[in-house]
Design an enzyme around this catalytic site. Structure first.
Site, PDB file in Angstrom:
ATOM      1  N   GLU A   1     145.990  97.659  64.672  1.00 11.68           N
ATOM      2  CA  GLU A   1     144.559  97.911  64.647  1.00 11.68           C
ATOM      3  C   GLU A   1     144.073  96.950  65.672  1.00 11.68           C
ATOM      4  O   GLU A   1     144.803  95.667  65.733  1.00 11.68           O
ATOM      5  CB  GLU A   1     144.057  97.668  63.369  1.00 11.68           C
ATOM      6  CG  GLU A   1     144.048  96.409  62.704  1.00 11.68           C
ATOM      7  CD  GLU A   1     143.432  96.605  61.319  1.00 11.68           C
ATOM      8  OE1 GLU A   1     143.698  97.505  60.633  1.00 11.68           O
ATOM      9  OE2 GLU A   1     142.501  95.665  61.082  1.00 11.68           O
TER      10      GLU A   1
ATOM     11  N   ALA B   1     145.090  98.237  52.418  1.00  9.74           N
ATOM     12  CA  ALA B   1     145.676  96.848  52.277  1.00  9.74           C
ATOM     13  C   ALA B   1     146.048  96.278  53.991  1.00  9.74           C
ATOM     14  O   ALA B   1     145.128  95.766  54.542  1.00  9.74           O
ATOM     15  CB  ALA B   1     147.093  96.901  51.605  1.00  9.74           C
ATOM     16  N   ARG B   2     147.242  96.596  54.541  1.00 12.06           N
ATOM     17  CA  ARG B   2     147.504  96.409  55.791  1.00 12.06           C
ATOM     18  C   ARG B   2     148.343  97.682  56.162  1.00 12.06           C
ATOM     19  O   ARG B   2     149.145  98.052  55.712  1.00 12.06           O
ATOM     20  CB  ARG B   2     148.192  95.347  55.911  1.00 12.06           C
ATOM     21  CG  ARG B   2     147.617  94.075  55.717  1.00 12.06           C
ATOM     22  CD  ARG B   2     146.739  93.468  56.689  1.00 12.06           C
ATOM     23  NE  ARG B   2     146.090  92.249  56.589  1.00 12.06           N
ATOM     24  CZ  ARG B   2     144.870  92.203  55.935  1.00 12.06           C
ATOM     25  NH1 ARG B   2     144.273  93.086  55.227  1.00 12.06           N
ATOM     26  NH2 ARG B   2     144.374  90.889  56.024  1.00 12.06           N
TER      27      ARG B   2
ATOM     28  N   GLY C   1     148.023  93.337  42.184  1.00 13.41           N
ATOM     29  CA  GLY C   1     147.251  92.158  41.955  1.00 13.41           C
ATOM     30  C   GLY C   1     145.814  92.135  41.625  1.00 13.41           C
ATOM     31  O   GLY C   1     145.422  93.281  40.939  1.00 13.41           O
ATOM     32  N   ARG C   2     144.888  91.336  42.164  1.00 16.22           N
ATOM     33  CA  ARG C   2     143.682  91.447  41.771  1.00 16.22           C
ATOM     34  C   ARG C   2     143.141  92.633  42.261  1.00 16.22           C
ATOM     35  O   ARG C   2     142.217  93.431  41.496  1.00 16.22           O
ATOM     36  CB  ARG C   2     142.929  90.137  42.300  1.00 16.22           C
ATOM     37  CG  ARG C   2     143.141  89.028  41.489  1.00 16.22           C
ATOM     38  CD  ARG C   2     142.649  87.675  42.579  1.00 16.22           C
ATOM     39  NE  ARG C   2     143.396  87.401  43.529  1.00 16.22           N
ATOM     40  CZ  ARG C   2     144.001  86.383  43.954  1.00 16.22           C
ATOM     41  NH1 ARG C   2     143.743  85.297  43.297  1.00 16.22           N
ATOM     42  NH2 ARG C   2     144.905  86.175  44.887  1.00 16.22           N
ATOM     43  N   ILE C   3     143.083  93.091  43.215  1.00 17.03           N
ATOM     44  CA  ILE C   3     142.483  94.333  43.822  1.00 17.03           C
ATOM     45  C   ILE C   3     143.017  95.522  43.134  1.00 17.03           C
ATOM     46  O   ILE C   3     142.464  96.257  42.728  1.00 17.03           O
ATOM     47  CB  ILE C   3     142.516  94.269  45.466  1.00 17.03           C
ATOM     48  CG1 ILE C   3     141.920  93.068  46.012  1.00 17.03           C
ATOM     49  CG2 ILE C   3     142.185  95.523  46.086  1.00 17.03           C
ATOM     50  CD1 ILE C   3     142.137  92.922  47.586  1.00 17.03           C
TER      51      ILE C   3
ATOM     52  N   HIS D   1     138.282  98.892  58.844  1.00 17.09           N
ATOM     53  CA  HIS D   1     138.583  97.641  58.325  1.00 17.09           C
ATOM     54  C   HIS D   1     137.102  97.053  57.542  1.00 17.09           C
ATOM     55  O   HIS D   1     137.067  95.958  58.137  1.00 17.09           O
ATOM     56  CB  HIS D   1     139.458  96.616  59.006  1.00 17.09           C
ATOM     57  CG  HIS D   1     140.231  95.947  58.306  1.00 17.09           C
ATOM     58  ND1 HIS D   1     141.595  95.344  58.516  1.00 17.09           N
ATOM     59  CD2 HIS D   1     140.132  95.343  56.980  1.00 17.09           C
ATOM     60  CE1 HIS D   1     141.989  94.362  57.788  1.00 17.09           C
ATOM     61  NE2 HIS D   1     141.043  94.452  56.605  1.00 17.09           N
ATOM     62  N   ILE D   2     136.757  97.768  56.472  1.00 11.50           N
ATOM     63  CA  ILE D   2     135.579  97.188  56.079  1.00 11.50           C
ATOM     64  C   ILE D   2     135.361  97.143  54.517  1.00 11.50           C
ATOM     65  O   ILE D   2     134.392  97.095  53.910  1.00 11.50           O
ATOM     66  CB  ILE D   2     134.229  97.936  56.472  1.00 11.50           C
ATOM     67  CG1 ILE D   2     134.449  99.581  56.102  1.00 11.50           C
ATOM     68  CG2 ILE D   2     134.043  98.036  57.653  1.00 11.50           C
ATOM     69  CD1 ILE D   2     133.246 100.469  55.967  1.00 11.50           C
ATOM     70  N   GLY D   3     136.847  96.781  54.233  1.00 11.10           N
ATOM     71  CA  GLY D   3     137.013  96.868  52.596  1.00 11.10           C
ATOM     72  C   GLY D   3     136.159  95.729  51.965  1.00 11.10           C
ATOM     73  O   GLY D   3     135.433  95.802  50.819  1.00 11.10           O
TER      74      GLY D   3
ATOM     75  N   ARG E   1     156.043  93.798  42.160  1.00 10.99           N
ATOM     76  CA  ARG E   1     157.567  93.304  42.280  1.00 10.99           C
ATOM     77  C   ARG E   1     157.704  92.630  40.857  1.00 10.99           C
ATOM     78  O   ARG E   1     158.860  92.784  40.154  1.00 10.99           O
ATOM     79  CB  ARG E   1     157.277  92.061  43.236  1.00 10.99           C
ATOM     80  CG  ARG E   1     158.826  92.002  43.973  1.00 10.99           C
ATOM     81  CD  ARG E   1     158.531  90.886  45.082  1.00 10.99           C
ATOM     82  NE  ARG E   1     157.327  90.099  44.732  1.00 10.99           N
ATOM     83  CZ  ARG E   1     157.009  88.851  45.562  1.00 10.99           C
ATOM     84  NH1 ARG E   1     158.086  88.377  46.281  1.00 10.99           N
ATOM     85  NH2 ARG E   1     155.852  88.410  45.339  1.00 10.99           N
TER      86      ARG E   1
HETATM   87  C1  GLV Z   1     140.860  91.744  54.590  1.00  7.88           C
HETATM   88  O1  GLV Z   1     141.538  92.708  54.777  1.00  7.88           O
HETATM   89  C2  GLV Z   1     141.493  90.684  54.137  1.00  7.88           C
HETATM   90  O2  GLV Z   1     142.478  90.403  54.055  1.00  7.88           O
HETATM   91  O3  GLV Z   1     140.340  89.742  53.467  1.00  7.88           O
HETATM   92  C1  GLV Z   2     144.625  90.394  47.118  1.00  6.69           C
HETATM   93  O1  GLV Z   2     145.240  91.321  46.777  1.00  6.69           O
HETATM   94  C2  GLV Z   2     143.995  89.874  45.706  1.00  6.69           C
HETATM   95  O2  GLV Z   2     144.534  90.313  44.940  1.00  6.69           O
HETATM   96  O3  GLV Z   2     143.023  89.035  45.910  1.00  6.69           O
END
Ligand code: GLV
Ligand code: GLV
Length: 315
Positions: free
Chosen positions: A263, A233-234, A151-153, A281-283, A173
């Site tokens: 977590e 991610a998760r 996806g975007r990330i 969890h500081i993404g 997918r």
């Molecule tokens: C962080 O995990 C979010 O979903 O923004």
């Molecule tokens: C989440 O995965 C996004 O792509 O923003």
């Protein structure tokens, strides 16, 4: 009469001010019981990904019109149930893409070059001069990175990967268009083959019923010997116990985590492993991104309570 908004946790003063201009605000609700108590008379809730917004919470809020999640992921919310009650659910997509991709790379580099171990060594006064074999890591140039979830990330991670000289493969997918694949220099690959052949594997799927335990025990054992696994991610996407087994056996180079199954509790075995880097969890945690997310989360509430449509609806 002003609408009432519950903010489960403090955000930024300027965002509080903006909401206060429109609404009556209550700030602070830790855990499900307190949320249930405080949501009863509220028209909107602005919540964190650690706040469980399930059926019971939704049922205790007869006036609720919008659940605004301060996150891109929304696996903490029973979206179908909210939808069945006509309650909007919103998230904060796009804004945190670059910050999360940066943090993913921080983890990749930290694991590959053993940055945390080397820092501890230096601080402990153990650096006695240049050595040929000190903290030998994994060279990135010429290796293969496997991106699970494009996806975007995932795409932002891929764009950075080119700069490090990596070959990029991905699984998703729905396959990207040939145009997009070309733009990213990324090649589609079956998940099992990706796991078997990538030197670095990084997870970027949302948590859904389909991705829950996607990287299950069997797949963990398919991961290439000596590879690195990164998860920003998760936690529930990965079978953590099986992964820990492989790390303990030394059959992976290492791993980097920003997220965990269950977590904030962390499997104590992970804490003992030297070849893992563990983050809380500081993404999305840059000042710029978090402020933008807070504004968007507030603007979603303002839009809906003013009778309009949400800006970034999940539904
Ligand atoms: C962080 O995990 C979010 O979903 O923004
Ligand atoms: C989440 O995965 C996004 O792509 O923003």
């Amino acid at each position: 009469m002003k609408y009432k908004v519950l903010l489960t946790h403090e955000l930024f003063p300027e965002v509080h001010e903006k909401l206060k201009n429109h609404f009556e605000m209550e700030i602070g609700a830790e855990g499900k019981d307190e949320i249930i108590r405080k949501i009863r008379d509220k028209d909107a809730i602005l919540c964190f990904l650690r706040d469980p917004i399930d059926r019971e919470v939704i049922d205790s809020a007869p006036k609720l019109k919008i659940i605004s999640n301060y996150a891109v992921g929304y696996d903490n919310i029973d979206v179908e149930y909210a939808k069945s009650k006509g309650i909007y659910v919103t998230n904060t997509p796009d804004l945190l893409t670059e910050a999360t991709a940066d943090l993913t790379w921080a983890l990749i580099l930290a694991v590959a070059r053993r940055i945390v171990e080397a820092d501890s060594f230096t601080r402990a006064g153990k650096f006695k001069g240049w050595e040929a074999g000190l903290f030998l890591g994994m060279e990135l140039n010429g290796k293969r990175i496997g991106i699970v979830g494009m996806g975007r990330i995932g795409k932002a991670v891929a764009r950075r990967a080119r700069g490090f000289g990596l070959e990029i493969v991905y699984n998703k997918r729905q396959r990207l268009s040939p145009d997009e694949e070309k733009k990213l220099s990324a090649r589609f690959m079956d998940l099992d083959e990706l796991l078997q052949t990538s030197h670095i594997i990084t997870i970027h799927t949302p948590l859904t019923p389909e991705t829950n335990n996607l990287i299950n025990r069997e797949r963990i054992y398919k991961i290439k010997e000596g590879a690195i696994l990164i998860n920003t991610a998760r936690g529930a996407v990965v079978d953590e116990d099986a992964l820990i087994e492989r790390l303990e056996k030394g059959s992976l180079f290492g791993a980097g985590f920003d997220v965990y199954r269950g977590e904030p509790n962390i499997n104590p075995k992970l804490l003992k492993l030297k070849n893992v880097v563990l983050l809380p969890h500081i993404g999305s945690a840059t000042t710029e991104t978090r402020l933008a997310m807070a504004n968007l989360a507030a603007d979603n509430i303002i839009a809906v309570l003013s009778g309009g449509k949400p800006i970034t609806p999940v539904w």
